[in-house]
Design an enzyme around this catalytic site. Structure first.
Site, PDB file in Angstrom:
ATOM      1  N   PRO A 222     -67.747  72.406 -11.064  1.00  0.00           N
ATOM      2  CA  PRO A 222     -68.604  73.509 -11.488  1.00  0.00           C
ATOM      3  C   PRO A 222     -68.473  74.710 -10.547  1.00  0.00           C
ATOM      4  CG  PRO A 222     -69.812  71.422 -11.439  1.00  0.00           C
ATOM      5  CD  PRO A 222     -68.504  71.181 -10.769  1.00  0.00           C
ATOM      6  N   GLY A 224     -69.226  77.399  -7.777  1.00  0.00           N
ATOM      7  CA  GLY A 224     -70.018  77.408  -6.561  1.00  0.00           C
ATOM      8  C   GLY A 224     -69.997  76.127  -5.764  1.00  0.00           C
ATOM      9  N   THR A 225     -69.159  75.161  -6.126  1.00  0.00           N
ATOM     10  CA  THR A 225     -69.170  73.875  -5.429  1.00  0.00           C
ATOM     11  C   THR A 225     -68.232  73.823  -4.231  1.00  0.00           C
ATOM     12  OG1 THR A 225     -67.595  73.086  -7.091  1.00  0.00           O
ATOM     13  CG2 THR A 225     -69.909  72.541  -7.423  1.00  0.00           C
ATOM     14  N   LYS A 227     -64.610  74.959  -4.154  1.00  0.00           N
ATOM     15  CA  LYS A 227     -63.180  74.750  -4.376  1.00  0.00           C
ATOM     16  C   LYS A 227     -62.349  75.740  -3.558  1.00  0.00           C
ATOM     17  CE  LYS A 227     -63.819  75.353  -8.788  1.00  0.00           C
ATOM     18  NZ  LYS A 227     -65.288  75.420  -8.800  1.00  0.00           N
ATOM     19  N   THR A 228     -62.716  77.001  -3.600  1.00  0.00           N
ATOM     20  CA  THR A 228     -61.986  78.006  -2.822  1.00  0.00           C
ATOM     21  C   THR A 228     -62.182  77.784  -1.332  1.00  0.00           C
ATOM     22  OG1 THR A 228     -62.310  79.579  -4.634  1.00  0.00           O
ATOM     23  CG2 THR A 228     -61.642  80.484  -2.515  1.00  0.00           C
ATOM     24  N   HIS A 443    -101.338  75.115 -21.511  1.00  0.00           N
ATOM     25  CA  HIS A 443     -99.988  74.666 -21.848  1.00  0.00           C
ATOM     26  C   HIS A 443     -99.318  74.006 -20.641  1.00  0.00           C
ATOM     27  CE1 HIS A 443     -96.103  75.066 -24.088  1.00  0.00           C
ATOM     28  NE2 HIS A 443     -95.619  75.039 -22.850  1.00  0.00           N
ATOM     29  N   GLU A 444     -99.324  74.680 -19.497  1.00  0.00           N
ATOM     30  CA  GLU A 444     -98.680  74.126 -18.309  1.00  0.00           C
ATOM     31  C   GLU A 444     -99.438  72.919 -17.769  1.00  0.00           C
ATOM     32  OE1 GLU A 444     -95.791  74.933 -17.489  1.00  0.00           O
ATOM     33  OE2 GLU A 444     -95.633  76.677 -18.810  1.00  0.00           O
TER      34      GLU A 444
END
Length: 628
Positions: A222, A224-225, A227-228, A443-444
């Site tokens: 994915p 931002g993990t 790799k670069t 609701h919350e």
């Protein structure tokens, strides 16, 4: 880990063309020539008749004349007057006239008798002017070509004839300081890459064993993990020339440029062998060939074909390791992953809790943290965050602390930064009515109570009714530990939590609102996956009706036949509806039994707009003890 660490950039060319006067010489000269051609040479002279000129000579009113072929120009001693129809008379001193076709043999003697100064000039060749006018468009075109060539050179392209030159930047060991020690998480990936580094440092050790290093390494995961960042670590550890380029740099407006750049890149790498080539965003050139309704992309496919040939073609490729990174491995052409090409695939997944803690420890080295900041708690409270997300979170916390004039980053800054990253900015200019605020609070509260009471649900971390860019309110739930597979009981509880908000609206206000739209959409998608993919329904325990992965290209979707009948599709819809109905009834039963808790929590939310998970559990415990 950050997937997009900035690479050292080469020295930039001057961005402002005005700083280079030489590029303006040719256009300015062409402009002056054009203006000179347009401005007439007799613009300040008055054209008169020959008889009028002869009268001025006889009246001794001519000071001097210039004779050039049939043209006579000169200056009067005193101004003359020329009558113009429809306007006032024009006075003139300089004049222009022409000899009649029959000539005037007495003119020269008359001028000498009146002591008129006579100058003669050679006749202009009209063909010269015709030639200049004819070649003027060619000169303008040549000027534009020159300006375009200068533009290519200023962008580092070396001119239009070097457009096929490789755009890769070569780094040596002194330019890259990143090492594997600065990369947290991805231990398996680092081990695979360390093996590549060891081969490049000592290739004979592996060759003696009869082994060969992989020619291609594919980093997939994915965004931002890291790799670069892993590639930069290889560049910093290998101590060999490192060529870096992105996939889009191969493609150009000219056909065949991409393939030529691939050839030049490998030629440069072979000259510096052993060396490493890193191609970032590989999916830009390596998409599946021949897919889609509109046919393929010829330039992209030619570039990919040349890359495949360089990796494992007729000509041997030794001591050049090719690394590439992509976050879309599903759309890559199958030919690149066969043995001999990118035969080693390293998956860089999202970091686990332990990995996130290590990443946070790296990113807080240059930040001032308060004593209340707990990195372990932050790592547990950021499931699904990539290394880039964690870096952005800490940076936002630092900015918030600086905005409040604090000396260090406190936990409240990190909490606010996490909400900002996950749910967006607060909508300060938005004003809700008391009725809307009360409805959102119920609701919350419905989500929070159902989530806190169901046994297989994730713990509630925070409940908020502060409007943000993504929602009007939120109930945050974070798991206590990493989960890699999910049980059916967990999925059913999750569906009930999603239905908790709609159940609270129906129970208290006897109506439904648009605020449950996202809850219903997510619940429907999850229920459909349970039926179609995971076999979590009573009717489809042993099959996955229509649950295979979706095709990427529309051409493949249209050419694909349906694998289930209309009756089975209807039964799938009925099973999905049954799961959602059961989840709704279960959530409604929980809220009916805890109606007093629902009212109390909604009132507290209206007053404070945000309560923590500890406060939610405390309220539930107090009401349970009170009812007992």
């Amino acid at each position: 880990m950050n997937d997009k660490q900035q690479n050292p950039q080469p020295q930039q060319q001057p961005a402002n063309k005005l700083q280079n006067p030489r590029s303006w010489i040719v256009p300015i000269l062409l402009l002056l020539l054009f203006i000179w051609m347009l401005v007439p040479s007799n613009w300040n002279r008055t054209q008169i008749s020959y008889s009028n000129f002869r009268a001025h000579v006889e009246a001794d009113n001519v000071a001097r004349v210039t004779v050039q072929g049939d043209q006579i120009t000169g200056v009067l001693k005193s101004p003359g007057t020329k009558k113009v129809e429809g306007s006032d008379d024009v006075q003139y001193t300089e004049f222009e006239t022409y000899l009649p076709s029959f000539g005037d043999e007495e003119l020269m003697s008359l001028l000498e008798s009146k002591n008129v100064m006579v100058n003669t000039e050679p006749t202009r060749d009209p063909w010269l002017w015709y030639g200049i006018i004819s070649f003027l468009p060619l000169l303008i075109i040549l000027g534009l070509v020159y300006a375009q060539t200068r533009r290519f050179q200023s962008q580092g392209g070396g001119g239009i004839f070097s457009v096929g030159k490789s755009q890769a930047r070569m780094y040596d060991r002194s330019e890259v300081e990143t090492t594997f020690d600065e990369v947290a998480g991805s231990e398996a990936g680092k081990q695979e890459l360390k093996e590549v580094v060891s081969f490049l440092k000592d290739p004979e050790r592996i060759r003696d064993m009869g082994g060969e290093i992989p020619k291609g390494i594919l980093l997939a995961g994915p965004p931002g993990t890291g790799k670069t960042l892993l590639a930069r670590a290889v560049a910093g550890e290998a101590e060999v020339p490192f060529f870096s380029i992105t996939g889009s740099d191969f493609l150009e407006m000219f056909v065949g440029v991409g393939a030529k750049r691939v050839r030049n890149l490998f030629q440069d790498a072979k000259k510096e062998a052993p060396s490493i080539i890193f191609i970032d965003e590989m999916d830009a050139i390596a998409r599946r060939r021949g897919a889609g309704l509109g046919g393929g992309h010829d330039e992209r496919e030619q570039t990919l074909n040349q890359l495949l040939s360089e990796l494992d073609g007729f000509e041997p490729n030794e001591n050049v390791v090719v690394m590439t990174a992509t976050n879309r491995p599903d759309i890559l052409d199958p030919a690149i992953s066969r043995p001999g090409r990118f035969d080693r695939k390293i998956t860089v997944d999202l970091p686990t809790t332990a990995d996130r803690e290590q990443i946070l420890e790296i990113y807080v080295r240059n930040k001032k943290l308060g004593e209340d900041v707990d990195l372990k708690a932050l790592a547990r409270g950021t499931p699904g965050f990539s290394g880039a997300d964690l870096r952005n979170l800490l940076n936002e916390a630092a900015l918030l602390a600086a905005r409040e004039d604090r000396d260090v980053i406190h936990w409240v800054d990190i909490e606010e930064a996490r909400d900002k990253v996950m749910m967006g900015l607060q909508r300060h200019g938005m004003t809700m009515t008391e009725a809307e605020k009360r409805m959102i609070a119920y609701h919350e509260s419905g989500h929070a109570i159902v989530g806190a009471l169901l046994p297989h649900s994730d713990p509630v971390h925070k409940v908020s009714i502060i409007p943000r860019s993504q929602s009007m309110g939120a109930t945050q739930q974070f798991p206590e530990k990493e989960q890699y597979i999910y049980r059916k009981e967990y999925m059913l509880d999750r569906l009930s939590v999603m239905m908790g908000g709609r159940c609270a609206e129906t129970l208290v206000f006897e109506t439904a609102t648009s605020g449950a739209a996202n809850d219903l959409q997510n619940a429907t998608l999850m229920a459909r996956s349970m039926v179609q993919e995971w076999g979590m329904s009573e009717r489809f325990k042993y099959m996955a009706p229509g649950g295979q992965s979706k095709e990427v290209f529309i051409g493949e979707q249209l050419g694909k036949s349906r694998e289930i009948s209309e009756r089975t599709a209807q039964e799938v819809d009925e099973e999905v509806e049954e799961l959602l109905r059961q989840a709704y009834e279960r959530a409604m039963q929980v809220l009916r039994e805890r109606r007093h808790t629902l009212d109390r929590m909604a009132a507290l939310l209206e007053e404070r707009e945000e309560i923590s998970g500890e406060e939610v559990r405390a309220i539930l415990k107090e009401d349970e003890n009170g009812s007992a």
